[in-house]
Design an enzyme around this catalytic site. Structure first.
Site: not given
Ligand code: NAP
Length: 247
Positions: A139, A152
């Protein structure tokens, strides 16, 4: 021989029922791989899209509520491509963030990713299925902090680190380990951001390409990293972000 071809390869994509995983499964099948579309629920839509395009695929229920769920699925099955795509996100202020939201995200995004890669690599080496490739989905939050997504961000920084250590250990054994860091892609994962007009505008204004990413933008990159054309790429985390990190 076309160095981008995946003919004769067997691939498994986690979280292949929707979004980025679905697009990756379609791209791998489009290059000739036989693709196992794994999901915590059925992947019938993805299977239909692959078969309609003339590709080969089958479904597998794989739920990382148990992060060790993939421990026994690779041995003897002839896989040489693994895409660790399944991932979740939980949003809350770090002051309020709960242990449950920490554990849920770390289990799916990091623990399951590592032990699935381990099971895959053990099988590849035991069965002589090399060259092989692992593509992890990282990410932008493998590089940046983000806001209100502490587990996350921690998990995706971890994905980048695991990609590098596994590449170090397995490159000489014939297994390429790399990751893709998608930018802001229009999927369920980013629905909340796209539903918030202020966040959505702020994000779009900063993307040099001037648009949200499409899951297919990631699919082609995954097919490339799984192919012989990428055989000297090890431990890379490749940004596919419309230029976001260049800004
Ligand atoms: P998504 O549409 O929410 O897809 C996530 C996938 O993971 C779904 O297939 C989901 O299944 C699956 N999954 C969730 N929990 C699972 C579990 N316990 N066991 C097995 N599978 C599980 O979002 P996406 O954007 O396509 O996300 C795919 C990957 O890209 C994720 O790793 C995400 O972090 C990463 N990513 C996305 C973006 C973005 O902008 N969209 C950016 C950077 C990275 P269900 O459909 O059943 O929930």
């Amino acid at each position: 021989m076309n160095p981008f071809s995946l003919e004769g390869r067997r691939a498994l994509v986690t979280g292949a029922n929707t979004g980025i995983g679905q697009a990756i499964a379609l791209s791998l099948a489009g290059q000739g791989a036989r693709v196992t579309c794994a999901g915590r629920r059925d992947c019938d839509e993805t299977l239909g899209l692959i078969r309609d395009a003339g590709g080969e695929a089958e479904g597998l229920i794989l739920d990382f509520a148990d992060p060790m769920a993939a421990a026994d699925i690779f041995a003897g099955a002839g896989y040489s491509i693994l895409v660790n795509n399944a991932g979740i996100i939980r949003r809350d202020d770090s002051l309020d963030f709960t242990e449950a939201d920490w554990d849920a995200v770390m289990d799916v995004n990091l623990k399951a990713l590592f032990f699935t890669a381990q099971a895959f690599a053990r099988a590849c080496l035991a069965d002589g299925q090399t060259p092989a490739a692992i593509v992890n989905i990282a990410s932008l939050l493998s590089f940046q902090g983000g806001i209100r997504v502490p587990s996350y961000t921690a998990s995706k920084h971890g994905v980048a680190g695991l990609t590098k250590i596994l590449a170090n250990e397995w490159a000489a054994k014939g297994i390429n380990v790399n990751a893709i860091a998608p930018g802001y892609i229009a999927t369920n994962n980013t629905q909340a951001l796209r539903d918030d007009p202020e966040r959505s505008k702020a994000i779009l204004d900063r993307i040099p390409a001037g648009r949200w990413g499409d899951p297919q933008d990631i699919g082609g990159t995954a097919a490339f990293l799984a192919s012989p054309a990428a055989r000297y790429i090890h431990g890379a985390v490749l940004n596919v972000d419309g230029g976001w990190l260049a800004r």
